[in-house]
Scaffold this motif. Structure first.
Motif, PDB file in Angstrom:
ATOM      1  N   LYS A 111      66.702   8.126   5.155  1.00  0.00           N
ATOM      2  CA  LYS A 111      65.418   7.572   4.703  1.00  0.00           C
ATOM      3  C   LYS A 111      64.287   8.575   4.968  1.00  0.00           C
ATOM      4  O   LYS A 111      63.363   8.704   4.166  1.00  0.00           O
ATOM      5  CB  LYS A 111      65.150   6.239   5.425  1.00  0.00           C
ATOM      6  N   VAL A 112      64.374   9.300   6.081  1.00  0.00           N
ATOM      7  CA  VAL A 112      63.389  10.349   6.382  1.00  0.00           C
ATOM      8  C   VAL A 112      63.473  11.433   5.308  1.00  0.00           C
ATOM      9  O   VAL A 112      62.453  11.899   4.794  1.00  0.00           O
ATOM     10  CB  VAL A 112      63.607  10.933   7.800  1.00  0.00           C
ATOM     11  N   ARG A 113      64.688  11.834   4.946  1.00  0.00           N
ATOM     12  CA  ARG A 113      64.873  12.857   3.908  1.00  0.00           C
ATOM     13  C   ARG A 113      64.287  12.369   2.574  1.00  0.00           C
ATOM     14  O   ARG A 113      63.611  13.112   1.871  1.00  0.00           O
ATOM     15  CB  ARG A 113      66.347  13.197   3.761  1.00  0.00           C
ATOM     16  N   ALA A 114      64.541  11.115   2.237  1.00  0.00           N
ATOM     17  CA  ALA A 114      63.997  10.555   0.995  1.00  0.00           C
ATOM     18  C   ALA A 114      62.468  10.527   1.035  1.00  0.00           C
ATOM     19  O   ALA A 114      61.803  10.805   0.026  1.00  0.00           O
ATOM     20  CB  ALA A 114      64.557   9.152   0.756  1.00  0.00           C
ATOM     21  N   PHE A 115      61.912  10.204   2.192  1.00  0.00           N
ATOM     22  CA  PHE A 115      60.448  10.189   2.343  1.00  0.00           C
ATOM     23  C   PHE A 115      59.891  11.596   2.115  1.00  0.00           C
ATOM     24  O   PHE A 115      58.845  11.758   1.476  1.00  0.00           O
ATOM     25  CB  PHE A 115      60.072   9.659   3.726  1.00  0.00           C
ATOM     26  N   ALA A 116      60.587  12.613   2.609  1.00  0.00           N
ATOM     27  CA  ALA A 116      60.155  13.994   2.370  1.00  0.00           C
ATOM     28  C   ALA A 116      60.085  14.271   0.877  1.00  0.00           C
ATOM     29  O   ALA A 116      59.132  14.907   0.399  1.00  0.00           O
ATOM     30  CB  ALA A 116      61.097  14.979   3.061  1.00  0.00           C
ATOM     31  N   GLY A 117      61.057  13.791   0.134  1.00  0.00           N
ATOM     32  CA  GLY A 117      61.025  13.957  -1.323  1.00  0.00           C
ATOM     33  C   GLY A 117      59.842  13.252  -1.952  1.00  0.00           C
ATOM     34  O   GLY A 117      59.208  13.776  -2.885  1.00  0.00           O
ATOM     35  N   GLN A 118      59.504  12.073  -1.431  1.00  0.00           N
ATOM     36  CA  GLN A 118      58.342  11.338  -1.947  1.00  0.00           C
ATOM     37  C   GLN A 118      57.042  12.075  -1.608  1.00  0.00           C
ATOM     38  O   GLN A 118      56.116  12.106  -2.418  1.00  0.00           O
ATOM     39  CB  GLN A 118      58.315   9.926  -1.375  1.00  0.00           C
ATOM     40  N   VAL A 119      56.985  12.649  -0.404  1.00  0.00           N
ATOM     41  CA  VAL A 119      55.810  13.440  -0.025  1.00  0.00           C
ATOM     42  C   VAL A 119      55.691  14.644  -0.950  1.00  0.00           C
ATOM     43  O   VAL A 119      54.607  14.960  -1.450  1.00  0.00           O
ATOM     44  CB  VAL A 119      55.882  13.875   1.457  1.00  0.00           C
ATOM     45  N   ALA A 120      56.795  15.322  -1.197  1.00  0.00           N
ATOM     46  CA  ALA A 120      56.784  16.490  -2.084  1.00  0.00           C
ATOM     47  C   ALA A 120      56.284  16.102  -3.477  1.00  0.00           C
ATOM     48  O   ALA A 120      55.546  16.875  -4.122  1.00  0.00           O
ATOM     49  CB  ALA A 120      58.180  17.104  -2.162  1.00  0.00           C
ATOM     50  N   ALA A 121      56.654  14.911  -3.928  1.00  0.00           N
ATOM     51  CA  ALA A 121      56.220  14.450  -5.252  1.00  0.00           C
ATOM     52  C   ALA A 121      54.724  14.190  -5.314  1.00  0.00           C
ATOM     53  O   ALA A 121      54.126  14.200  -6.398  1.00  0.00           O
ATOM     54  CB  ALA A 121      56.993  13.196  -5.647  1.00  0.00           C
ATOM     55  N   LEU A 122      54.085  13.976  -4.169  1.00  0.00           N
ATOM     56  CA  LEU A 122      52.631  13.781  -4.138  1.00  0.00           C
ATOM     57  C   LEU A 122      51.875  15.086  -4.403  1.00  0.00           C
ATOM     58  O   LEU A 122      50.712  15.051  -4.794  1.00  0.00           O
ATOM     59  CB  LEU A 122      52.179  13.259  -2.763  1.00  0.00           C
ATOM     60  N   ALA A 123      52.537  16.208  -4.133  1.00  0.00           N
ATOM     61  CA  ALA A 123      51.869  17.503  -4.222  1.00  0.00           C
ATOM     62  C   ALA A 123      51.360  17.779  -5.618  1.00  0.00           C
ATOM     63  O   ALA A 123      52.082  17.576  -6.597  1.00  0.00           O
ATOM     64  CB  ALA A 123      52.822  18.613  -3.780  1.00  0.00           C
ATOM     65  N   PRO A 124      50.126  18.233  -5.698  1.00  0.00           N
ATOM     66  CA  PRO A 124      49.584  18.559  -7.029  1.00  0.00           C
ATOM     67  C   PRO A 124      50.316  19.764  -7.615  1.00  0.00           C
ATOM     68  O   PRO A 124      50.741  20.664  -6.894  1.00  0.00           O
ATOM     69  CB  PRO A 124      48.120  18.882  -6.738  1.00  0.00           C
ATOM     70  N   ALA A 125      50.463  19.741  -8.919  1.00  0.00           N
ATOM     71  CA  ALA A 125      51.093  20.881  -9.591  1.00  0.00           C
ATOM     72  C   ALA A 125      50.150  22.068  -9.543  1.00  0.00           C
ATOM     73  O   ALA A 125      48.942  21.940  -9.716  1.00  0.00           O
ATOM     74  CB  ALA A 125      51.404  20.509 -11.050  1.00  0.00           C
ATOM     75  N   ARG A 126      50.712  23.224  -9.258  1.00  0.00           N
ATOM     76  CA  ARG A 126      49.925  24.444  -9.222  1.00  0.00           C
ATOM     77  C   ARG A 126      50.231  25.243 -10.481  1.00  0.00           C
ATOM     78  O   ARG A 126      51.365  25.302 -10.937  1.00  0.00           O
ATOM     79  CB  ARG A 126      50.282  25.277  -7.989  1.00  0.00           C
TER      80      ARG A 126
ATOM     81  N   PRO B 226      46.118  13.883  -1.921  1.00  0.00           N
ATOM     82  CA  PRO B 226      47.311  13.051  -1.750  1.00  0.00           C
ATOM     83  C   PRO B 226      47.605  12.930  -0.253  1.00  0.00           C
ATOM     84  O   PRO B 226      47.555  13.920   0.481  1.00  0.00           O
ATOM     85  CB  PRO B 226      48.413  13.847  -2.459  1.00  0.00           C
ATOM     86  N   SER B 227      47.873  11.719   0.192  1.00  0.00           N
ATOM     87  CA  SER B 227      48.085  11.513   1.617  1.00  0.00           C
ATOM     88  C   SER B 227      49.125  10.416   1.838  1.00  0.00           C
ATOM     89  O   SER B 227      49.357   9.574   0.976  1.00  0.00           O
ATOM     90  CB  SER B 227      46.772  11.135   2.305  1.00  0.00           C
ATOM     91  N   ALA B 228      49.727  10.488   3.019  1.00  0.00           N
ATOM     92  CA  ALA B 228      50.766   9.520   3.355  1.00  0.00           C
ATOM     93  C   ALA B 228      50.662   9.173   4.836  1.00  0.00           C
ATOM     94  O   ALA B 228      50.094   9.925   5.633  1.00  0.00           O
ATOM     95  CB  ALA B 228      52.145  10.095   3.039  1.00  0.00           C
ATOM     96  N   PHE B 229      51.241   8.042   5.175  1.00  0.00           N
ATOM     97  CA  PHE B 229      51.292   7.570   6.549  1.00  0.00           C
ATOM     98  C   PHE B 229      52.699   7.057   6.815  1.00  0.00           C
ATOM     99  O   PHE B 229      53.332   6.467   5.939  1.00  0.00           O
ATOM    100  CB  PHE B 229      50.291   6.425   6.756  1.00  0.00           C
ATOM    101  N   PHE B 230      53.186   7.295   8.026  1.00  0.00           N
ATOM    102  CA  PHE B 230      54.415   6.629   8.427  1.00  0.00           C
ATOM    103  C   PHE B 230      54.291   6.160   9.863  1.00  0.00           C
ATOM    104  O   PHE B 230      53.602   6.752  10.677  1.00  0.00           O
ATOM    105  CB  PHE B 230      55.663   7.493   8.213  1.00  0.00           C
ATOM    106  N   SER B 231      54.971   5.049  10.126  1.00  0.00           N
ATOM    107  CA  SER B 231      54.986   4.449  11.450  1.00  0.00           C
ATOM    108  C   SER B 231      56.402   4.517  11.997  1.00  0.00           C
ATOM    109  O   SER B 231      57.382   4.367  11.259  1.00  0.00           O
ATOM    110  CB  SER B 231      54.537   2.994  11.367  1.00  0.00           C
ATOM    111  N   VAL B 232      56.483   4.739  13.300  1.00  0.00           N
ATOM    112  CA  VAL B 232      57.767   4.748  14.004  1.00  0.00           C
ATOM    113  C   VAL B 232      57.727   3.603  15.010  1.00  0.00           C
ATOM    114  O   VAL B 232      56.836   3.574  15.865  1.00  0.00           O
ATOM    115  CB  VAL B 232      57.993   6.088  14.735  1.00  0.00           C
TER     116      VAL B 232
ATOM    117  N   PRO C  46      46.530   5.018   2.332  1.00  0.00           N
ATOM    118  CA  PRO C  46      47.357   6.147   1.910  1.00  0.00           C
ATOM    119  C   PRO C  46      48.113   5.846   0.622  1.00  0.00           C
ATOM    120  O   PRO C  46      48.436   4.692   0.328  1.00  0.00           O
ATOM    121  CB  PRO C  46      48.312   6.346   3.080  1.00  0.00           C
ATOM    122  N   LYS C  47      48.410   6.899  -0.130  1.00  0.00           N
ATOM    123  CA  LYS C  47      49.136   6.741  -1.388  1.00  0.00           C
ATOM    124  C   LYS C  47      50.608   6.412  -1.162  1.00  0.00           C
ATOM    125  O   LYS C  47      51.266   5.853  -2.031  1.00  0.00           O
ATOM    126  CB  LYS C  47      48.994   8.013  -2.215  1.00  0.00           C
ATOM    127  N   LEU C  48      51.124   6.787   0.007  1.00  0.00           N
ATOM    128  CA  LEU C  48      52.522   6.577   0.343  1.00  0.00           C
ATOM    129  C   LEU C  48      52.607   6.116   1.792  1.00  0.00           C
ATOM    130  O   LEU C  48      51.930   6.674   2.655  1.00  0.00           O
ATOM    131  CB  LEU C  48      53.289   7.898   0.161  1.00  0.00           C
TER     132      LEU C  48
END
Length: 180
Positions: free
Chosen positions: A163-178, A81-87, A116-118
């Motif tokens: 929006k940064v905080r929300a993006f963190a939540g989206q990144v966390a959701a990409l994490a595979p379940a352990r 799972p991977s993500a990209f963001f631009s500033v 990227p997935k996100l």
């Protein structure tokens, strides 16, 4: 809990600050997160469950080092799972602050071999006093053309931190379940 790598590449430190905020948010969500420079960092990206790359715009482009990293690590980036963001300062405008509407992100994704997935887009900060002579005047010209602030004393942060905080939540959701 996932191990998340946040790689940043910028010029004046704002992309690093966004990565550090993402790191803090991800840790508060129960993950382990490392925020490191894309160039010169000592992390092994293969050791992480999720990889996020953040890059700023300078003179209308993302730094070639970002594309070089993507090309060198494409198989790895596509296997996790991977993500990209631009500033960028264009994202200060509501009509240009999404992956679908931001011209820099659209061009980057179209040219990038990695999909990227996100994808996130954040407004940058404008601080004329921090810039060198040429950057100060080039950015001022761009602001004149795009209707932004041109006073050389201007210092404004266009980042939507919610929006940064929300993006963190989206990144966390990409994490595979352990397994527990």
């Amino acid at each position: 809990m996932a191990d998340i790598l946040l790689l940043h590449h910028g010029v004046y430190g704002h992309t690093r600050q966004i990565c550090e905020r993402l790191q803090s948010e991800l840790v508060s969500l129960g993950h382990r997160a490392d925020a490191l420079p894309l160039a010169g960092g000592n992390a092994d990206p293969a050791a992480y469950d999720v990889i996020v790359i953040g890059a700023s715009i300078r003179n209308g482009k993302h730094n070639p080092a970002v594309v070089d990293f993507i090309r060198a690590n494409r198989a790895l980036l596509e296997s996790k799972p991977s993500a990209f963001f631009s500033v960028n300062l264009v994202a200060r405008k509501p009509a240009k602050n999404t992956a679908e509407t931001n011209p820099y992100v659209k061009a980057f994704i179209a040219r990038s071999p990695w999909k990227p997935k996100l994808v996130g887009v954040f407004g940058g900060d404008l601080d004329y006093q921090r810039y060198g002579f040429w950057d100060r005047h080039i950015i001022r010209l761009i602001m004149t053309i795009t209707g932004g602030p041109t006073d050389l004393q201007t210092k404004v942060d266009y980042t939507d931190w919610d929006k940064v905080r929300a993006f963190a939540g989206q990144v966390a959701a990409l994490a595979p379940a352990r397994p527990s």
